[in-house]
Design a protein around this motif. Structure first.
Motif, short mmCIF file in Angstrom:
data_model
loop_
_atom_site.label_atom_id
_atom_site.label_comp_id
_atom_site.label_asym_id
_atom_site.label_seq_id
_atom_site.Cartn_x
_atom_site.Cartn_y
_atom_site.Cartn_z
N SER A 2 6.64 -11.48 -26.12
CA SER A 2 8.01 -11.97 -26.02
C SER A 2 8.04 -13.48 -25.76
O SER A 2 8.78 -14.22 -26.40
N PHE A 3 7.24 -13.92 -24.81
CA PHE A 3 7.20 -15.35 -24.51
C PHE A 3 6.68 -16.15 -25.71
O PHE A 3 7.24 -17.19 -26.08
N TYR A 4 5.62 -15.66 -26.33
CA TYR A 4 5.04 -16.38 -27.46
C TYR A 4 6.04 -16.49 -28.62
O TYR A 4 6.21 -17.57 -29.20
N ASN A 5 6.70 -15.37 -28.95
CA ASN A 5 7.62 -15.39 -30.09
C ASN A 5 8.85 -16.25 -29.83
O ASN A 5 9.40 -16.86 -30.76
N ARG A 6 9.31 -16.31 -28.58
CA ARG A 6 10.54 -17.04 -28.27
C ARG A 6 10.30 -18.51 -27.92
O ARG A 6 11.12 -19.38 -28.23
N ALA A 7 9.17 -18.78 -27.28
CA ALA A 7 9.00 -20.12 -26.73
C ALA A 7 7.82 -20.90 -27.32
O ALA A 7 7.68 -22.09 -27.03
N VAL A 8 7.00 -20.25 -28.12
CA VAL A 8 5.77 -20.91 -28.58
C VAL A 8 5.65 -20.88 -30.11
O VAL A 8 5.33 -21.91 -30.73
N ARG A 9 5.87 -19.76 -30.71
CA ARG A 9 5.52 -19.57 -32.12
C ARG A 9 6.37 -20.45 -33.04
O ARG A 9 7.59 -20.53 -32.88
N ARG A 10 5.70 -21.06 -33.99
CA ARG A 10 6.37 -21.85 -35.01
C ARG A 10 6.11 -21.23 -36.38
O ARG A 10 5.26 -20.35 -36.52
N ALA A 24 -6.80 -22.42 -28.75
CA ALA A 24 -7.01 -23.85 -28.48
C ALA A 24 -5.93 -24.70 -29.15
O ALA A 24 -5.43 -25.68 -28.56
N ALA A 25 -5.55 -24.29 -30.37
CA ALA A 25 -4.52 -25.05 -31.09
C ALA A 25 -3.18 -24.98 -30.37
O ALA A 25 -2.46 -25.99 -30.26
N VAL A 26 -2.83 -23.81 -29.86
CA VAL A 26 -1.57 -23.64 -29.15
C VAL A 26 -1.58 -24.44 -27.85
O VAL A 26 -0.64 -25.18 -27.53
N LEU A 27 -2.67 -24.29 -27.08
CA LEU A 27 -2.74 -24.99 -25.79
C LEU A 27 -2.66 -26.50 -25.97
O LEU A 27 -2.10 -27.22 -25.14
N ALA A 28 -3.23 -26.99 -27.08
CA ALA A 28 -3.26 -28.43 -27.29
C ALA A 28 -1.89 -29.03 -27.54
O ALA A 28 -1.67 -30.22 -27.26
N ARG A 29 -0.95 -28.24 -28.05
CA ARG A 29 0.35 -28.81 -28.39
C ARG A 29 1.46 -28.43 -27.41
O ARG A 29 2.59 -28.87 -27.57
N LEU A 30 1.17 -27.56 -26.41
CA LEU A 30 2.22 -27.15 -25.47
C LEU A 30 2.35 -28.14 -24.32
O LEU A 30 1.37 -28.76 -23.88
N ASP A 31 3.57 -28.26 -23.82
CA ASP A 31 3.80 -29.05 -22.62
C ASP A 31 3.26 -28.28 -21.42
O ASP A 31 3.03 -27.08 -21.49
N PRO A 87 4.39 -26.97 -18.53
CA PRO A 87 4.97 -25.71 -18.03
C PRO A 87 4.71 -24.52 -18.98
O PRO A 87 4.32 -23.43 -18.54
N ARG A 88 4.94 -24.75 -20.28
CA ARG A 88 4.73 -23.65 -21.21
C ARG A 88 3.25 -23.30 -21.32
O ARG A 88 2.88 -22.13 -21.49
N ARG A 89 2.39 -24.33 -21.22
CA ARG A 89 0.95 -24.07 -21.28
C ARG A 89 0.52 -23.17 -20.13
O ARG A 89 -0.28 -22.23 -20.31
N THR A 90 1.06 -23.42 -18.95
CA THR A 90 0.69 -22.61 -17.79
C THR A 90 1.13 -21.16 -17.96
O THR A 90 0.36 -20.21 -17.72
N VAL A 91 2.38 -20.96 -18.39
CA VAL A 91 2.87 -19.59 -18.58
C VAL A 91 2.10 -18.89 -19.69
O VAL A 91 1.69 -17.73 -19.56
N PHE A 92 1.88 -19.60 -20.79
CA PHE A 92 1.15 -19.02 -21.93
C PHE A 92 -0.24 -18.56 -21.49
O PHE A 92 -0.68 -17.44 -21.79
N ARG A 93 -0.96 -19.45 -20.75
CA ARG A 93 -2.32 -19.11 -20.34
C ARG A 93 -2.35 -17.91 -19.41
O ARG A 93 -3.19 -17.02 -19.54
N ARG A 94 -1.39 -17.85 -18.45
CA ARG A 94 -1.39 -16.72 -17.51
C ARG A 94 -1.05 -15.40 -18.19
O ARG A 94 -1.69 -14.37 -17.94
N LEU A 95 0.00 -15.44 -19.03
CA LEU A 95 0.38 -14.20 -19.72
C LEU A 95 -0.71 -13.74 -20.68
O LEU A 95 -0.97 -12.53 -20.81
N LEU A 96 -1.35 -14.69 -21.35
CA LEU A 96 -2.41 -14.33 -22.29
C LEU A 96 -3.59 -13.72 -21.55
O LEU A 96 -4.15 -12.70 -22.00
N ARG A 97 -3.98 -14.32 -20.44
CA ARG A 97 -5.11 -13.78 -19.67
C ARG A 97 -4.80 -12.36 -19.18
O ARG A 97 -5.67 -11.49 -19.21
N TRP A 98 -3.57 -12.14 -18.76
CA TRP A 98 -3.16 -10.81 -18.28
C TRP A 98 -3.25 -9.79 -19.42
O TRP A 98 -3.82 -8.70 -19.26
N ALA A 99 -2.71 -10.14 -20.58
CA ALA A 99 -2.71 -9.20 -21.70
C ALA A 99 -4.12 -8.96 -22.22
O ALA A 99 -4.49 -7.81 -22.53
#
Length: 860
Positions: A487-495, A620-627, A629-641
């Motif tokens: 949900s987070f990836y599709n709404r706040a990250v995915r291009r 790595a590509a996603v983390l490199a372009r995120l600001d 706050p979003r990088r932190t949420v993305f990394r935590r949710l990804l590690r959990w999943a």
């Protein structure tokens, strides 16, 4: 006489002389059934003609064609062989015998029918492959018809059929039946068991006006009657609009319109049908097997003109249930969770034991986890059956209390460390289950009493149920974590152009992937032993486990197979223990092993490595372009999943850990029941209840067959997801299968793994069908559990009746990179085996395209 034999001198042992048709007619006439008189031109006549005329070798040369030959090749061979028979000389002694036999029948009209030695057998009827000539008159006409029948052994359709049956041209011969014609006013066919549903107690009659040839060929509509075979009572009748009929001409036959007053008139009244049915029952009793009989009627008198065994008679099937009333109207009945692993109606013994086991397990888990003895009470939950299908049953009070307690339950589920769901599974439930299995597996079933055997099965089922219940607390972790990340990836990250969220969760190890690697490694080791590889490729999967000791490498192969089964052989296809696991029946494993030995399939190590490399690259590509706050949420949710997903598969893979031992204990009971005359086979024990097993040794073979028949009918139903029907429609979207009426050419389900594939479908009911799977086909099944994973290596896509985005099928399909559409509810019933389908794993649709060339084979 050497060449012709009257019916009265023939019996079922004379197949080599008289062919199937002639031998059966002789047997019927000798048994006193009404068969018109006649004789057989025996096979030595055919053999002497083709050898004396020096055409035998040429026939074999022309007819030796591969199964894959084009129709034109068979047509050309048939035309050339017919010329050979047209020119061959029939010896005078044979001419004289045939003429004498015909004159003994009164110099009247006769039927001349081919009777091949590879015909009218229990395994294959070969019906319609050779020719028949009706209303033949005069000795010259009979001789010409006999010659034509001999040639018809080599029609294109007959040669193609025998090629498919792997019957060599030099293995067949032909006799010819010459039989007095009956000037029939009506005729038809009779099956002494119902070919539509396999019911042995029903007899089916097809009837039409005139001669029977048009009935057999299927060119006319028939009245269809179903009778109770034991009583002759009419069960059902369909009266057709019979527009044409076959009648005599001066020579031969022709079709003409049925008189208007007879078109919709029943051919047989109830009394006549009962009389004919009595003859059918006598014929079946005489042959000892269900019969396909051709009959004629003249001036109110019946005659039987042919009888053959019914081939491919299905197992008896009961009525398909339509009433889904529930025994307790104020309770909710839900097909979810455990019933995703129970797609079929339950066997009686499993149903008898599992209800109370699930009730105890759920009560203990919920109340202990929430620190309360009052959330679930005695009788609140269970796993009863409706029309044989398992449903979770919740009383309304229990449902309300569970909703109120759900926040506390969720906190327990997601809690890390002590008291959390993962810790309880890993440190408590799994070791406890392993210990219970070890204790019973170490005891020899033959040394246990009947009571101990049944107690052991109960104890292991309870241990397995308790383990499965604990696994149900793991699944929400995987579900919640994947949904949150996606949900987070599709709404706040995915291009646009970015990969799907699932890409970031692939390339990890889990039990099904480790099982695939183990089998792939076994294939690699086997290929190092050429003689062993050749033997394995030439041996059917169901025989591969018992190999020849003199083949180099056999001992090592056997040791490695045993190690694989010890580690992975408890994976279940279906939680009902009536179904064997790989440890009991490893043929499906060997079929997949042979697939790898052929060099087919993808290296699972390379596939996993590629998925992991892509995952890391995209991450790595996603983390490199995120600001930040979003990088932190993305990394935590990804590690959990990523942390949760493999644990779910590991937990589910061991649900059946106790099943091999349960089956050994119960089959020992079955062996004892068979010895006592209670059941016919040891496996029949699964079709009894615990009370019947422990009760007096009363014969129960008939009860077992009745239950199997009812089960087959129930299996054709599509069980509603929620009962009473219409209950809580808002919950339907959470169910593991569609609740829509799936009509039309497009089936809709859950979009579980992206991709689009168009390929033939292979509809599989269970492990007994695994050998039918071919590389590049779409796997269609009710469900797939970890035991099905080996087939994913062959499949182009996966379609199921039951399942969701986080079911086993979905997760493994993504790892294999193939499309998956799950939870259609009707795929196995709507898709025909071999049918071309288009699977769109992103849209969640399956489009039905063309029909297969041949009739479908049933999945179950």
């Amino acid at each position: 006489m050497r060449y012709t034999i009257p019916f009265e001198a023939l019996g079922r042992d004379d197949l080599a002389l008289a062919g199937g048709k002639g031998a059966n007619l002789g047997e019927l006439r000798r048994a006193g059934l009404p068969v018109p008189p006649g004789f057989v031109v025996a096979t030595p006549a055919y053999d002497d003609v083709v050898r004396g005329g020096r055409i035998e070798q040429r026939i074999v040369e022309l007819a030796t064609l591969p199964e894959s030959a084009e129709p034109a090749a068979f047509d050309g061979a048939a035309a050339a062989i017919r010329i050979l028979f047209d020119d061959v000389v029939i010896p005078e002694p044979l001419v004289e015998e045939i003429t004498a036999g015909y004159l003994k029948l009164g110099d009247e009209a006769v039927a001349v029918r081919s009777s091949a030695t590879a015909e009218d057998l229990a395994g294959a009827s070969f019906a319609g492959q050779q020719d028949t000539y009706l209303n033949v008159r005069g000795a010259g006409g009979v001789l010409a018809a006999v010659r034509a029948c001999w040639a018809s052994l080599w029609t294109a359709r007959a040669m193609a059929y025998r090629a498919r049956q792997h019957i060599a041209p030099d293995q067949v011969s032909l006799a010819v039946v010459v039989q007095a014609m009956v000037e029939a006013d009506s005729a038809g066919v009779m099956f002494t068991a119902n070919p539509a549903n396999g019911r042995r107690g029903e007899l089916v009659i097809g009837a039409a006006w005139g001669l029977g040839e048009s009935v057999v060929s299927g060119s006319v509509n028939t009245d269809d009657l179903v009778l109770d075979r034991a009583t002759g009572r009419l069960v059902s009748r369909t009266v057709a609009d019979k527009t044409v009929m076959t009648v005599y001409t001066g020579e031969g036959t022709r079709e003409r319109p049925v008189p208007e007053e007879l078109r919709r008139e029943p051919v047989l009244d109830d009394g006549s049908a009962a009389e004919l049915a009595r003859y059918g029952a006598l014929a079946e009793a005489h042959f000892g097997a269900p019969q396909d009989i051709e009959w004629v009627r003249a001036d109110g008198e019946f005659f039987l003109v042919q009888s053959r065994p019914i081939t491919s008679l299905p197992d008896p099937v009961g009525e398909t249930p339509t009433d889904w009333s529930v025994p307790e109207g104020k309770a909710f009945y839900v097909r979810a969770s455990i019933v995703e692993q129970l797609p079929d109606p339950l066997s009686p013994l499993f149903a008898d034991l599992v209800d109370a086991s699930v009730s105890r397990s759920l009560n203990r888990l919920v109340n202990e986890s929430l620190g309360s003895r009052q959330v679930l009470r005695a009788g609140d939950v269970g796993l009863p059956t409706v029309n044989g299908y398992a449903y979770y049953r919740y009383t309304r009070g229990a449902f309300a209390r569970l909703l109120l307690a759900s926040p506390g339950a969720m906190r327990m589920v997601v809690r890390k460390g002590k008291g959390g769901a993962r810790q309880r599974w890993r440190d408590e439930a799994h070791p406890r289950y392993v210990e219970a299995v070890r204790g019973w597996a170490g005891r020899a079933p033959a040394e246990l009493t009947d009571a101990e055997l049944l107690a052991g099965a109960r104890a292991l089922l309870d241990a397995g149920t308790e383990y499965y219940t604990s696994v149900q607390t793991i699944i929400p972790i995987a579900a919640t974590s994947e949904v949150a990340f996606s949900s987070f990836y599709n709404r706040a990250v995915r291009r646009s152009g970015d990969p799907a969220a699932q890409t970031f969760l692939l390339g990890f190890d889990s039990a099904p992937i480790r099982a695939e690697k183990s089998l792939y490694d076994l294939a690699g080791w086997t290929r190092e032993h050429p003689e062993l590889t050749r033997w394995a490729l030439d041996t059917p999967g169901d025989l591969l486990g018992a190999g020849p000791a003199d083949v180099e490498g056999w001992d090592g192969f056997r040791t490695r197979v045993r190690a694989h089964l010890d580690r992975f052989g408890h994976a279940v296809y279906n939680l009902d223990f009536v179904n064997a696991v790989l440890a009991d029946a490893p043929a499906p494993l060997f079929d997949t092993l042979r697939f790898y030995l052929h060099g087919d399939g993808v290296d699972p190590y390379r596939r996993q490595r590629a998925a992991a490399e892509r995952r890391e690259r995209e991450t790595a590509a996603v983390l490199a372009r995120l600001d930040p706050p979003r990088r932190t949420v993305f990394r935590r949710l990804l590690r959990w999943a990523q942390d949760a997903a493999p644990v779910r598969e590991d937990a589910l893979a061991d649900v059946g850990l106790g099943w091999p031992t349960i089956r050994r204990l119960l089959l020992e009971l079955g062996t004892r029941l068979r010895a006592a005359g209670v059941v016919a086979e040891a496996g029949d024990v699964f079709w009894l209840t615990a009370e019947e097993i422990g009760g007096p040794p009363v014969p129960r073979a008939e009860v077992v067959e009745q239950r199997r028949t009812r089960w087959r009918g129930q299996r054709r139903a599509t069980p509603p997801q929620l009962l009473p029907e219409g209950t809580w429609r808002m919950m339907h979207r959470f169910m593991p299968a569609s609740t829509e009426d799936q009509s039309g050419d497009v089936l809709r389900g859950v979009a579980a793994s992206a991709g689009v594939v168009t390929a033939p479908a292979r509809v599989l009911a269970g492990p007994a069908d695994f050998a039918r799977m071919r590389p590049g086909e779409v796997l269609v099944a009710a469900i797939t559990t970890p035991a099905w994973t080996s087939l994913f290596a062959m499949a182009a896509a996966v379609v199921t009746d039951v399942g969701g985005p986080l079911s086993h099928s979905s997760i493994v399909a993504r790892e294999y990179g193939i499309p998956a559409v799950l939870g259609t509810a009707a795929a196995t019933r709507r898709i025909r085996d071999g049918q071309l389908v288009r699977v769109d794993g992103e849209a969640g649709t399956v489009t039905l395209l063309d029909d297969p060339d041949d009739d479908p084979e049933p999945a179950g």
